[in-house]
Enzyme design. Structure first.
Site: not given
Ligand SMILES: O=c1ccn([C@@H]2O[C@H](COP(=O)(O)OP(=O)(O)O[C@H]3O[C@H](CO)[C@@H](O)[C@H](O)[C@H]3O)[C@@H](O)[C@H]2O)c(=O)[nH]1
Ligand SMILES: [Mn+2]
Length: 919
Positions: A207-208, A201, A618, A403, A237, A378-379
């Protein structure tokens, strides 16, 4: 190696599944009663207390020349494999011939027997933690609980009359401790090779960074698994052309990279991290050409990087008319909030070969449709779109999601997961295999507890002994059927009378689990009966009348949405798509299933797929599965399977913790709250407690803050919350501390966590508690009361090219910084006030002062990393933070001194007099 406290499962299936190796670091597992709580013994199941021959993998030896019983073993695996293939063909055949699924597989001649035989073949082993260590730990936990109850009773029956408020607050704190006690532990397990769809994702290429995503994708394409059984889906997304173009470059580069990885068997298979390794890369390498090829590959990778960087540079400035693709047509995703669904398939069997002439896994770019006025979730929404696209295009029986920054650090990751998922006994009730999250690029001291070691090495391991670890969003392999909301297949022993499938009125034969068990999955569903077994049996097996067929069709559509192809795919429990289907029509259907209206009036996000309603989707998603009675597995091979990046600067870290806490509050205030939800299901009590703990923790920030402020108040008002320490209370106080201390030490011993990591965790608990958790409680309430939606602030993933840990010192202003700063300042003021009071009032006041100072300093010690972060490297704390905090702290202190609700009016005069001198 410390073999007692760590669990190592490292079972590797080779490509043809004709041999097995179990790497064991300990000796033969003890017969601990724990394992029985995970899998109930069935007649066909080998008693785990009876040692079975253990083979240590030694790569230098011929894999087939293992000791005891290897012939027997080989035979069994072979027969299992043949059977598996037969099953597959059978299902495919039925599907193709009839155009409908077969729900209750009817093959009975000897297959049940075969099944029972298979059940004796675990594909993995548990290396348990020494029972002595655990039993001691358990005893201490129970003791601690008892002591805590006594202590609580004492506190309740001995109110502090001249500090009533303080006393009340202290009660809250004791309660929090009670809630915290639900860490426990035991061990879980099992396993097979089926097609797997891997999801990545991504949302914001700024940012990524695309280079990070590219590395993740490359590590997936190079994974050690049959190429025709792996497909990689990238969800974009943000509908960014940059992501699309970078992916297209990545697919090209994979043609060279993948054969190189496989030829030389390198790890990790993400080039950035492979080339960055500071190790002897010639170790274990025998090919003389290796050095040359490695050098050439490194140059190729650098050129690839330059191309990606050029794309990123180009993407910085958006042209006025939006982006245009290479062929001159405008990019359909120019408006990320309003664009059609987009799918592009790279590589795969029609996508050309790699430089060695071999096929590559399929790589699919997916950007789901977005339109204004639709909820996108969102995700979780992105993941559900991927479930459907992948079901239509490849339909892997299992899914694994990461991720975009979590690359495969071990090429064996998929096999590790399959050892559990395809295990004949446990696989059927396992909804997912979760791997721990490990991180690169964290500062040596791990100042903000980014590695989360205590969580991943203590809590998650402990949960594994109950019903399984929670799902943490990445590095997790799912059983597709579990995501479709079905119940697990339970063995006879697991079976409670109420869940035996009832026969329908038409006098059909009674079915028990056992005779419906040549199917891998029981396709019923307990908590939300959208359709039931009767519908299906009639519709698909009996064809008794057309009405019931229609009903089935309708109930399936109500559940899964209006896609016949998708619905058909849900019946292929072994994965795969019917061979006769036309790729063009599949792509058309794939676009259909990612359209934004698709989920309307369906069960997506409510009962099936990733569950909506929380930014920590999650936890919620995993919880739903556990509530249905599935178990999950925590898999920690020696070589971490996945590695990601984490925010190492204070503000980003606090924002991340805020999002997690907010997600928890959202769940707490929803219908899925683990306190109330799912009592008719099969959620184990301790598992429920653990979920409650992961959901309510933000609320503990309130007593926590009170407790951080209390020592300062005591110093300022010259009161103490424990007035007179009687012998009785003293004993309990000391016992309580001793038991807390003992649980801590024992926990560290069995988990192998270091004292430093543990202390960081304690510190960050206070830092997060006084800032992010508190904000989360209020934002969560706002959401529920005022309907203000929460947003998912994506964490920036630094490429760390600017130098080591420069990120650590980045300072960004956020209001999250105010409360902890205030707490710090109040305590500092308190210390000054207390000391000056003691100086003024002579010798006898030093004794009590000592006690109070102790607590105040304790608070400051916990907040120390925060203080450091506040200073930054260049001491650039914005004046505004300091001004605000000092202001708040002084108002606060003055108020306390002036009003002082804890003391009786007669004392007030005295106290005021005293403080007038000091403050
Ligand atoms: O609208 C959205 C928002 C986020 N993401 C994806 O969600 C993932 C997690 O985002 P990140 O900003 O890296 O969050 P973290 O806090 O590091 O992530 C942890 O916490 C999240 C829940 O808050 C989980 O979804 C993640 O899998 C987990 O690694 C990334 O791959 C994003 O690309 C989407 O696909 N769509
Ligand atoms: Mn992360």
């Amino acid at each position: 190696m410390n073999m007692s406290a760590r669990r190592e499962i490292s079972v590797v299936l080779n490509a043809r599944l004709d041999t097995r190796g179990t790497k064991m670091s300990g000796d033969i597992p003890d017969a601990s009663p724990d394992r029985h709580s995970i899998r109930s013994p069935t007649p066909s199941y080998v008693d785990p207390s009876i040692p079975v021959p253990v083979r240590i993998v030694d790569p230098s030896k011929d894999l087939n020349s293992y000791g005891v019983g290897s012939v027997d073993w080989k035979e069994r695996v072979e027969s299992w494999r043949v059977k598996q293939e037969k099953n597959m063909i059978q299902v495919t055949h039925k599907y193709a011939a009839e155009g409908r699924g077969d729900i209750e597989g009817t093959g009975s001649n000897g297959e049940d027997l075969q099944m029972a035989d298979d059940a004796r073949l675990p594909l993995s082993r548990i290396v348990p933690i020494s029972p002595n260590e655990l039993n001691l730990y358990r005893i201490v936990i129970v003791l601690r609980l008892i002591i805590l109850c006594f202590f609580f009773q004492y506190r309740v029956t001995h109110p502090v009359r001249d500090a009533y408020g303080l006393w009340l607050v202290s009660l809250c704190f004791t309660l929090r401790l009670l809630i915290q006690l639900c860490r426990y532990d035991r061990e879980g397990e099992p396993s097979q090779l089926a097609p797997i769809d891997v999801f990545v994702s991504t949302v914001d290429p700024l940012k990524e960074p695309p280079l990070i995503t590219a590395n993740t994708v490359l590590s997936i394409l190079a994974v050690d698994y049959p190429v025709d059984k792996v497909s990689c889906y990238v969800s974009d997304d943000g509908s960014a052309m940059l992501t699309f173009e970078a992916l297209s470059e990545t697919a090209e580069f994979a043609r060279k990279w993948v054969p190189f990885c496989k030829k030389h068997n390198i790890e990790p298979r993400a080039p950035e991290f492979y080339f960055a390794q500071k190790i002897d890369y010639l170790k274990d390498k025998v090919q003389p050409s290796f050095v040359k090829e490695r050098r050439a590959m490194k140059r190729d990778y650098e050129e690839f990087k330059v191309r990606i960087n050029a794309l990123v540079a180009k993407a910085q400035k958006i042209p006025e008319e939006g982006w245009t693709m290479a062929d001159g047509t405008p990019w359909p995703g120019n408006n990320p909030r309003d664009h059609p669904g987009m799918i592009q398939v790279f590589l795969g069997h029609s996508g050309g070969l790699d430089t060695d002439g071999n096929e590559l896994p399929r790589l699919v770019y997916v950007s789901r449709e977005k339109r204004p006025g639709f909820q996108h979730h969102k995700k979780a929404g992105a993941m559900n779109a991927l479930i459907r696209v992948s079901a239509v295009l490849t339909n892997g029986a299992y899914l694994l999601n990461v991720d975009c920054d979590h690359y495969f650090n071990s090429s064996k990751a998929l096999r590790e997961a399959m050892c559990f998922m395809m295990d004949p006994a446990l696989g059927r009730k396992t909804c997912y295999v979760q791997f721990p999250q490990r991180f690169d690029g964290i500062d040596l001291n791990d100042r903000y507890a980014n590695r989360n070691i205590v969580f991943f090495d203590i809590n998650m391991k402990g949960l594994d002994g109950i019903q399984g670890p929670v799902y943490v969003g990445t590095g997790c392999c799912f059983n597709r059927q579990a995501l479709y909301g079905y119940d697990p297949v339970l063995s006879e022993a697991d079976l409670e009378p109420n869940i035996i499938i009832k026969s329908c009125c038409g006098g059909r034969k009674h079915k028990s689990y056992i005779d419906s068990k040549n199917r891998a999955m029981k396709r019923t569903e307990s908590s939300a009966p959208i359709f039931n077994m009767e519908d299906i049996e009639e519709g698909f097996e009996g064809y008794e009348d057309e009405r019931s067929l229609l009903m089935t069709q309708k109930s399936l559509e109500k559940r899964f949405g209006q896609s016949p192809i998708f619905i058909a795919s849900t019946f292929m429990t072994q994965g795969g798509i019917p061979p006769s289907t036309n790729p063009a029509s599949l792509l058309k259907e794939a676009i259909h299933v990612i359209s934004c209206g698709y989920e309307d009036k369906t069960e997506w996000g409510k009962e099936i797929g990733w569950i909506y309603g929380s930014v920590t989707e999650d936890i919620l998603t995993g919880f739903k599965m556990h509530a249905r009675g599935w178990i999950s597995i925590y898999c920690m091979p020696l070589r971490p399977c996945f590695k990601g990046s984490a925010p190492i600067n204070l503000s980003d870290r606090l924002n991340q913790v805020l999002r997690w806490a907010l997600g928890s509050v959202e769940i707490l205030l929803s219908r899925h709250c683990p306190i109330w939800y799912g009592y008719n299901g099969r959620l184990k009590l301790l598992e429920r407690l653990a979920y409650i703990n992961t959901i309510v923790y933000p609320i503990t920030s309130i007593p926590l803050i009170a407790y951080c402020v209390l020592p300062a108040i005591c110093l300022l008002t010259n009161k103490f919350i424990i007035p007179e320490i009687s012998n009785y209370a003293g004993v309990f106080f000391i016992l309580l501390f001793a038991s807390i201390f003992a649980t801590g030490i024992l926990e560290l011993r069995w988990s192998g966590v270091g004292i430093e990591d543990w202390w960081r965790n304690e510190q960050f608990w206070v830092i997060g508690g006084t800032s992010a958790h508190l904000f989360a409680v209020f934002q969560g309430l706002l959401k529920v009361l005022a309907g203000i939606d929460t947003n998912f602030t994506v964490t920036s993933k630094a490429t760390d090219e600017e130098g080591d840990f420069s990120e650590l010192y980045v300072f960004k202003w956020t209001s999250l910084l105010i409360p902890p700063t205030t707490v710090l300042v109040i305590n500092l003021v308190g210390i000054v006030a207390g000391v000056s009071y003691a100086i003024n009032s002579g010798y006898q006041s030093w004794g009590p002062l000592f006690g109070k100072l102790f607590f105040s300093i304790w608070v400051i010690l916990h907040l120390y990393p925060f203080l450091k972060g506040l200073m930054g490297k260049q001491n650039r704390t914005p004046t505004i933070v300091i001004v605000w905090s000092i202001l708040l702290a002084s108002i606060f202190s003055l108020l306390w001194v002036k009003i002082d609700p804890f003391i009786s009016p007669t004392q007030k005069a005295v106290s005021l007099g005293q403080c007038g001198v000091n403050c």
